[in-house]
Design a protein around this motif. Structure first.
Motif, PDB file in Angstrom:
ATOM      1  N   UNK A 192       0.837  -1.210   0.000  1.00  0.00           N
ATOM      2  CA  UNK A 192       0.000   0.000   0.000  1.00  0.00           C
ATOM      3  C   UNK A 192       0.861   1.245   0.000  1.00  0.00           C
ATOM      4  N   UNK A 193       1.918   1.237   0.830  1.00  0.00           N
ATOM      5  CA  UNK A 193       2.823   2.394   0.912  1.00  0.00           C
ATOM      6  C   UNK A 193       3.591   2.578  -0.397  1.00  0.00           C
TER       7      UNK A 193
ATOM      8  N   UNK B  41       1.440   4.155  -2.900  1.00  0.00           N
ATOM      9  CA  UNK B  41       1.227   5.564  -2.553  1.00  0.00           C
ATOM     10  C   UNK B  41       2.379   6.424  -3.092  1.00  0.00           C
ATOM     11  N   UNK B  42       3.605   5.935  -2.896  1.00  0.00           N
ATOM     12  CA  UNK B  42       4.785   6.672  -3.384  1.00  0.00           C
ATOM     13  C   UNK B  42       4.789   6.722  -4.910  1.00  0.00           C
TER      14      UNK B  42
ATOM     15  N   UNK C 265       2.386   9.127  -6.213  1.00  0.00           N
ATOM     16  CA  UNK C 265       2.852  10.520  -6.044  1.00  0.00           C
ATOM     17  C   UNK C 265       4.056  10.826  -6.932  1.00  0.00           C
TER      18      UNK C 265
ATOM     19  N   UNK D  67       7.069   9.601  -6.683  1.00  0.00           N
ATOM     20  CA  UNK D  67       8.279   9.775  -5.852  1.00  0.00           C
ATOM     21  C   UNK D  67       8.977   8.435  -5.748  1.00  0.00           C
ATOM     22  N   UNK D  68      10.305   8.465  -5.755  1.00  0.00           N
ATOM     23  CA  UNK D  68      11.032   7.199  -5.591  1.00  0.00           C
ATOM     24  C   UNK D  68      11.026   6.809  -4.104  1.00  0.00           C
ATOM     25  N   UNK D  69      10.543   5.600  -3.764  1.00  0.00           N
ATOM     26  CA  UNK D  69      10.447   5.227  -2.346  1.00  0.00           C
ATOM     27  C   UNK D  69      11.773   4.679  -1.797  1.00  0.00           C
ATOM     28  N   UNK D  70      12.687   5.581  -1.441  1.00  0.00           N
ATOM     29  CA  UNK D  70      14.012   5.158  -0.956  1.00  0.00           C
ATOM     30  C   UNK D  70      13.900   4.255   0.279  1.00  0.00           C
TER      31      UNK D  70
ATOM     32  N   UNK E 182      11.428   2.473   1.436  1.00  0.00           N
ATOM     33  CA  UNK E 182      10.811   1.163   1.181  1.00  0.00           C
ATOM     34  C   UNK E 182      11.754   0.237   0.423  1.00  0.00           C
TER      35      UNK E 182
ATOM     36  N   UNK F 258      -4.021   3.351  -5.511  1.00  0.00           N
ATOM     37  CA  UNK F 258      -3.513   1.998  -5.248  1.00  0.00           C
ATOM     38  C   UNK F 258      -4.413   0.928  -5.880  1.00  0.00           C
TER      39      UNK F 258
END
Lengths: 302, 71
Positions: free
Chosen positions: A89-90, A93-94, A97, A99-102, A104, A174
């Protein structure tokens, strides 16, 4: 003087193992047949206890402060009792948006490098539910649908790329969560049952989700861990780490006679003796009841 | 002279074989795993500086309509 053939050695080792587990004296009589003899060792019971503890911990709402941290397993954060955030889920979400999820990616890398898919086998609440459902017997004999074709298991990749990555990037929503049976079971059902205002908002999507939940419940009674094998995006992320993780499995080819006992014990229906650290392996260690398969930590075998 | 040199070399090699100065025998972790671990920890630190954990927390605290299956 010639040494004992590998088959005999395997049989005597398996017999010794069985004798130890049954609390009997060790017999040197050879095994009657090559039938799977993998018996339940304390490790297996330990796994059930760990899975139960993980289910309680992940949905206890005791440590609600941990919601900033993603869980190492698939556990919906919309569940009213969830302690940690859902990693998938997170991630969506990234991606939604842009955005790169560093954090995660780092989190997945650390978990993968340490234990690979072991969290799926030992800590995932949805995997635990599937394990329990598969124990249900309809009639005297266990009715089981065996899916041996690995092409079906490759279905995880289009689900991960299509729904989790591309779908979330394109729509900003999502998409996987809309169809996730774990979310439907852990968040959808309890919230709709408890809260009348939420119940009023439940529509077609909720019915579709419940249908998916029902399909997976029925499938889990007949097939070993269907969601983990064919759908789970978290398992897809962890699976490439299996071959490089700190905890791995090692097959002693001298002892193994390919009797298939490990395959029968495996909750993922894979052949551990062919490739012990395959992408499907969840490192539940049930196959280590066979003396030919051992756990390997780092560079050393134990 | 040559024999003395060979003896000395052998002694040093024996010491290394016993484990003194040999890191490979002391740390039973593969370089690949070590690299991945450090990479992962590095990414987590970068994420923490970019306040990604706050984003995860906010996302987890809201009532997710997709997860529940609301229209």
């Amino acid at each position: 003087m010639t040494s004992k053939p590998a088959t005999d050695r395997h049989k005597s080792a398996v017999n010794r193992e069985r004798a130890i587990n049954n609390g009997r004296a060790v017999s040197n009589k050879p095994a009657v047949s090559n039938r799977p003899v993998v018996s339940s060792r304390p490790a297996v019971h330990k796994r059930t206890l760990v899975q139960l503890a993980s289910l309680v911990f992940a949905n206890s709402y005791v440590l609600s402060l941990l919601k900033f941290c993603p869980a190492p397993v698939l556990n919906c954060h919309a569940c009213p009792l969830a302690v940690m955030a859902c990693p998938i889920g997170s991630l969506q979400h990234f991606i939604g948006q842009r955005r790169f999820p560093f954090a995660l990616v780092g989190f997945f890398t650390v978990i993968g490098a340490l234990v690979g898919r072991m969290t799926c086998g030992w800590a995932c609440p949805f995997g635990f539910l599937q394990d329990l459902l598969f124990k249900i017997r309809l009639g005297r004999k266990k009715l089981q649908v065996k899916i041996r074709h690995h092409a079906w298991e490759a279905a995880r990749y289009p689900v991960f790329v299509g729904l989790v990555l591309i779908g979330a990037f394109a729509t900003g929503e999502p998409l996987f969560c809309k169809l996730c049976p774990a979310g439907g079971l852990e968040a959808g059902l309890p919230l709709v049952a408890i809260d009348p205002s939420i119940r009023a908002m439940a529509g077609t999507l909720f019915i579709v989700k419940m249908a998916i939940v029902l399909v997976f419940i029925v499938a889990a009674i007949l097939i070993k861990r269907p969601f983990c094998r064919f759908i789970c995006p978290l398992g897809t992320i962890y699976s490439p780490f299996n071959k490089v993780s700190y905890v791995r499995l090692k097959v002693d080819n001298e002892l193994c006679n390919k009797c298939g006992a490990c395959r029968a014990a495996c909750p993922m229906d894979i052949d551990p003796y062919l490739d012990a650290d395959s992408k499907g392996c969840i490192k539940c260690l049930e196959c280590t009841s066979c003396p030919a398969i051992k756990v390997k930590y780092g560079t050393s075998a134990e | 002279m040559r024999d003395k040199k060979a003896d000395k070399h052998e002694k040093i090699c024996d010491k290394a074989r016993e484990g003194r100065g040999s890191l490979r025998t002391k740390i039973p972790i593969r370089p690949g795993t070590c690299l991945l671990l450090s990479l992962g920890i590095g990414f987590i630190v970068i994420g923490a500086f970019r306040s990604e954990f706050e984003t995860i927390l906010l996302n987890a605290l809201i009532l997710c309509a997709s997860c529940i299956g609301l229209r």
